[in-house]
Write a protein that holds these residues in place. Structure first.
Motif, PDB file in Angstrom:
ATOM      1  N   LEU A 276       0.824  -1.201   0.000  1.00  0.00           N
ATOM      2  CA  LEU A 276       0.000   0.000   0.000  1.00  0.00           C
ATOM      3  C   LEU A 276       0.866   1.262   0.000  1.00  0.00           C
ATOM      4  O   LEU A 276       0.580   2.233  -0.710  1.00  0.00           O
ATOM      5  N   LEU A 277       1.939   1.244   0.778  1.00  0.00           N
ATOM      6  CA  LEU A 277       2.840   2.394   0.812  1.00  0.00           C
ATOM      7  C   LEU A 277       3.505   2.614  -0.545  1.00  0.00           C
ATOM      8  O   LEU A 277       3.667   3.755  -0.994  1.00  0.00           O
ATOM      9  N   ASN A 278       3.877   1.522  -1.187  1.00  0.00           N
ATOM     10  CA  ASN A 278       4.497   1.645  -2.507  1.00  0.00           C
ATOM     11  C   ASN A 278       3.524   2.227  -3.521  1.00  0.00           C
ATOM     12  O   ASN A 278       3.916   3.005  -4.397  1.00  0.00           O
ATOM     13  N   GLU A 279       2.246   1.847  -3.399  1.00  0.00           N
ATOM     14  CA  GLU A 279       1.240   2.401  -4.297  1.00  0.00           C
ATOM     15  C   GLU A 279       1.113   3.909  -4.107  1.00  0.00           C
ATOM     16  O   GLU A 279       1.055   4.680  -5.077  1.00  0.00           O
TER      17      GLU A 279
ATOM     18  N   GLU B  89       2.014  11.819 -10.034  1.00  0.00           N
ATOM     19  CA  GLU B  89       1.375  13.137 -10.001  1.00  0.00           C
ATOM     20  C   GLU B  89       2.398  14.257 -10.173  1.00  0.00           C
ATOM     21  O   GLU B  89       2.143  15.258 -10.837  1.00  0.00           O
ATOM     22  N   ALA B  90       3.574  14.069  -9.570  1.00  0.00           N
ATOM     23  CA  ALA B  90       4.599  15.107  -9.640  1.00  0.00           C
ATOM     24  C   ALA B  90       5.448  14.996 -10.902  1.00  0.00           C
ATOM     25  O   ALA B  90       6.299  15.842 -11.152  1.00  0.00           O
ATOM     26  N   GLY B  91       5.210  13.950 -11.711  1.00  0.00           N
ATOM     27  CA  GLY B  91       5.985  13.762 -12.934  1.00  0.00           C
ATOM     28  C   GLY B  91       7.416  13.338 -12.668  1.00  0.00           C
ATOM     29  O   GLY B  91       8.314  13.591 -13.479  1.00  0.00           O
ATOM     30  N   ARG B  92       7.665  12.685 -11.531  1.00  0.00           N
ATOM     31  CA  ARG B  92       9.030  12.290 -11.173  1.00  0.00           C
ATOM     32  C   ARG B  92       9.270  10.794 -11.290  1.00  0.00           C
ATOM     33  O   ARG B  92      10.322  10.301 -10.891  1.00  0.00           O
ATOM     34  N   LEU B  93       8.309  10.059 -11.827  1.00  0.00           N
ATOM     35  CA  LEU B  93       8.502   8.620 -11.996  1.00  0.00           C
ATOM     36  C   LEU B  93       9.033   8.361 -13.403  1.00  0.00           C
ATOM     37  O   LEU B  93       8.387   8.708 -14.392  1.00  0.00           O
ATOM     38  N   ASP B  94      10.211   7.781 -13.504  1.00  0.00           N
ATOM     39  CA  ASP B  94      10.869   7.546 -14.794  1.00  0.00           C
ATOM     40  C   ASP B  94      10.790   6.078 -15.181  1.00  0.00           C
ATOM     41  O   ASP B  94      10.807   5.184 -14.327  1.00  0.00           O
ATOM     42  N   LEU B  95      10.719   5.850 -16.471  1.00  0.00           N
ATOM     43  CA  LEU B  95      10.814   4.485 -16.997  1.00  0.00           C
ATOM     44  C   LEU B  95      12.283   4.129 -17.206  1.00  0.00           C
ATOM     45  O   LEU B  95      13.087   4.980 -17.582  1.00  0.00           O
TER      46      LEU B  95
ATOM     47  N   ALA C 273      -8.374   8.142  -9.224  1.00  0.00           N
ATOM     48  CA  ALA C 273      -7.583   7.921  -8.010  1.00  0.00           C
ATOM     49  C   ALA C 273      -8.468   7.872  -6.772  1.00  0.00           C
ATOM     50  O   ALA C 273      -9.393   8.662  -6.637  1.00  0.00           O
ATOM     51  N   PHE C 274      -8.168   6.929  -5.887  1.00  0.00           N
ATOM     52  CA  PHE C 274      -8.860   6.729  -4.608  1.00  0.00           C
ATOM     53  C   PHE C 274     -10.327   6.353  -4.796  1.00  0.00           C
ATOM     54  O   PHE C 274     -11.098   6.360  -3.850  1.00  0.00           O
ATOM     55  N   ARG C 275     -10.716   6.031  -6.017  1.00  0.00           N
ATOM     56  CA  ARG C 275     -12.109   5.665  -6.293  1.00  0.00           C
ATOM     57  C   ARG C 275     -12.247   4.151  -6.246  1.00  0.00           C
ATOM     58  O   ARG C 275     -11.502   3.418  -6.873  1.00  0.00           O
ATOM     59  N   GLN C 276     -13.225   3.676  -5.473  1.00  0.00           N
ATOM     60  CA  GLN C 276     -13.555   2.257  -5.434  1.00  0.00           C
ATOM     61  C   GLN C 276     -15.060   2.103  -5.617  1.00  0.00           C
ATOM     62  O   GLN C 276     -15.829   3.002  -5.276  1.00  0.00           O
ATOM     63  N   VAL C 277     -15.464   0.972  -6.173  1.00  0.00           N
ATOM     64  CA  VAL C 277     -16.887   0.747  -6.392  1.00  0.00           C
ATOM     65  C   VAL C 277     -17.641   0.820  -5.071  1.00  0.00           C
ATOM     66  O   VAL C 277     -18.690   1.436  -4.960  1.00  0.00           O
ATOM     67  N   ASP C 278     -17.077   0.190  -4.046  1.00  0.00           N
ATOM     68  CA  ASP C 278     -17.651   0.268  -2.701  1.00  0.00           C
ATOM     69  C   ASP C 278     -16.808   1.243  -1.890  1.00  0.00           C
ATOM     70  O   ASP C 278     -15.663   0.946  -1.534  1.00  0.00           O
ATOM     71  N   GLN C 279     -17.356   2.425  -1.595  1.00  0.00           N
ATOM     72  CA  GLN C 279     -16.606   3.458  -0.890  1.00  0.00           C
ATOM     73  C   GLN C 279     -16.833   3.415   0.629  1.00  0.00           C
ATOM     74  O   GLN C 279     -16.279   4.242   1.342  1.00  0.00           O
TER      75      GLN C 279
ATOM     76  N   ILE D 186      -2.764   3.904 -11.178  1.00  0.00           N
ATOM     77  CA  ILE D 186      -1.320   3.763 -11.419  1.00  0.00           C
ATOM     78  C   ILE D 186      -1.074   2.968 -12.687  1.00  0.00           C
ATOM     79  O   ILE D 186      -0.221   3.315 -13.517  1.00  0.00           O
ATOM     80  N   ILE D 187      -1.834   1.887 -12.866  1.00  0.00           N
ATOM     81  CA  ILE D 187      -1.696   1.082 -14.083  1.00  0.00           C
ATOM     82  C   ILE D 187      -1.949   1.934 -15.318  1.00  0.00           C
ATOM     83  O   ILE D 187      -1.177   1.914 -16.287  1.00  0.00           O
ATOM     84  N   LYS D 188      -3.043   2.694 -15.298  1.00  0.00           N
ATOM     85  CA  LYS D 188      -3.382   3.520 -16.459  1.00  0.00           C
ATOM     86  C   LYS D 188      -2.296   4.554 -16.741  1.00  0.00           C
ATOM     87  O   LYS D 188      -1.909   4.775 -17.902  1.00  0.00           O
ATOM     88  N   ALA D 189      -1.775   5.177 -15.679  1.00  0.00           N
ATOM     89  CA  ALA D 189      -0.731   6.186 -15.865  1.00  0.00           C
ATOM     90  C   ALA D 189       0.536   5.569 -16.440  1.00  0.00           C
ATOM     91  O   ALA D 189       1.171   6.134 -17.340  1.00  0.00           O
ATOM     92  N   LEU D 190       0.909   4.395 -15.950  1.00  0.00           N
ATOM     93  CA  LEU D 190       2.102   3.728 -16.463  1.00  0.00           C
ATOM     94  C   LEU D 190       1.923   3.317 -17.920  1.00  0.00           C
ATOM     95  O   LEU D 190       2.829   3.484 -18.742  1.00  0.00           O
TER      96      LEU D 190
END
Length: 442
Positions: free
Chosen positions: A229-232, A240-246, A347-353, A368-372
């Motif tokens: 969860l922390l890694n997510e 969000e900050a544009g700092r994740l590189d491939l 983000a943070f959206r779940q079917v059951d909130q 995260i998957i979609k962004a990657l």
């Protein structure tokens, strides 16, 4: 005229007034006629009475001339049409009266029913047209004033919204920075908890009772879950900050898929779920970030296992047009309602909130998957039916472009040359070995 007109004759000569009355009657004018002999009485009548349709005004009155009377009427905002009746040699004066606002003029020597009736009709028609134009102009001015006020209000609202947006952007930046910092700081003690728990579970650390081993195993499992969860959260804040590189490299996609599925197999077996692999690729080699592809596949498989109570989960790997590969994860789980499909990638959206929801999680996995996938130049789609399961399809370019790497420019050209050479060698090797479509079920 069919309507009844209200007419005022202003003339100190009774004979002239009678002549006007007879001419109008003979012209067939339906009217209510009023007569006065001086300007003061005319002003009083026009100020106090209801509006007149027309005024016939003698220029030469005992108390004032027609020009003064006309100016008095206009200064009091009395907009009644005025036809000036002049005597011999008063034509130049009549022209001045026309400039001052008279509707028309007529010499008394030319007074007849035909001429007077025609002048009356034309005067009333022109006056009413002018009144309509004046009303339209007034409405236009009011509308323009209203539009100006509305534009001012909208501009004020725009500035307010712009200010709020700036505040929201700053708040979002601070939030992302906070999430990144907290996630990073929390991962260090969490890794220590996981490491020490793992050490305690090894036989060489001493004999543990079944209860102790069960408790340490729970610490270990929950620590791994919390670390995930922390890694997510950390990945999301970096995205969000544009700092994740491939960090792309050349690798065998089939090996990565098989290894990832094997890692998830124990979770599927705990729920008695079948976990299958089907690979249909002529060329197994891709140039991409293997760590991020493993993360994408792991998240999709975790979701599939989490939301599937019985049946099977399948991973399909195949080629698609446009030099792309497709990874599909199919399950026989609970499915997603059509109304929820458009929200699952938020983000943070779940079917059951609700806080009592059956399936836990941060709601960051799919965003995260979609962004990657988008960073890799691919796309993700989902097909689902309630009670029947879901299919997540990811299409990625076999070779991501250098602009997606966010690496140093100095090393990109050398890397590109080596990459092209490797591709030629690998393609030649696969062709020589006679690799055909591969299908594996595990």
């Amino acid at each position: 005229m069919e309507e009844k007109l209200k007419i005022l004759v202003v003339d100190d000569d009774e004979v002239d007034r009678i002549a006007v009355r007879r001419a109008l009657t003979k012209a067939g004018v339906e009217m209510e006629l009023s007569e006065v002999g001086d300007g003061k009485s005319a002003i009083a009548l026009l100020n106090n009475a209801t509006s007149y349709d027309c005024v016939f005004l003698d220029y030469r009155l005992p108390d004032q001339d027609g020009l003064s009377l006309l100016q008095n009427l206009r200064s009091n905002n009395i907009r009644v049409p005025v036809v000036v009746l002049t005597g011999q040699g008063d034509d130049q004066i009549a022209v001045e009266l026309m400039k001052a606002g008279a509707s028309d003029y007529l010499s008394k020597s030319r007074l007849s029913s035909e001429i007077l009736g025609q002048i009356l009709r034309n005067t009333i028609r022109v006056h009413r047209a002018e009144m309509q134009v004046a009303l339209a102009n007034q409405q236009l001015r009011e509308s323009n004033s209203l539009l100006i006020r509305k534009n001012q209000e909208l501009e004020a609202q725009r500035r307010h919204i712009e200010l709020q947006n700036l505040k929201l952007i700053e708040a979002s930046r601070l939030k992302s920075q906070f999430l990144a910092t907290m996630s990073h700081e929390l991962r260090t003690p969490m890794n220590a908890i996981i490491g020490f728990s793992q050490l305690l579970l090894r036989p060489k650390c001493g004999e543990l009772t079944d209860k102790q081993q069960d408790m340490i195993q729970r610490i270990f499992n929950n620590g791994k879950h919390l670390l995930m969860l922390l890694n997510e959260v950390l990945d999301f804040s970096k995205l969000e900050a544009g700092r994740l590189d491939l960090k792309p490299e050349i690798f065998d996609l089939s090996k990565l898929v098989n290894a990832t599925v094997q890692e998830m197999r124990s979770l599927a077996e705990e729920k008695n779920l079948s976990l299958l692999i089907q690979i249909e690729l002529q060329n197994l080699v891709v140039f991409n970030d293997p760590t991020r592809i493993r993360q994408i596949l792991t998240n999709l498989l975790s979701n599939a296992i989490k939301f599937t109570e019985s049946g099977s989960i399948a991973v399909e790997l195949k080629e698609v047009p446009g030099n792309q590969v497709e990874i599909a994860v199919c399950d026989t789980g609970i499915g997603i309602a059509p109304a929820d499909l458009e929200n699952i990638f938020e983000a943070f959206r779940q079917v059951d909130q609700s806080t009592t929801r059956k399936y836990p999680g941060t709601g960051l996995g799919l965003p995260i998957i979609k962004a990657l996938v988008q960073m890799m130049g691919g796309n993700i789609t989902v097909e689902s039916q309630l009670g029947q399961g879901s299919v997540f399809r990811i299409q990625l370019p076999r070779q991501i472009s250098s602009s997606m790497q966010h690496g140093a420019d100095g090393a990109s050209n050398t890397h590109a040359s080596a990459k092209k050479s490797f591709w030629k060698q690998e393609n030649s090797r696969f062709a020589q070995e006679g690799l055909q479509n591969k299908s594996r079920d595990r």
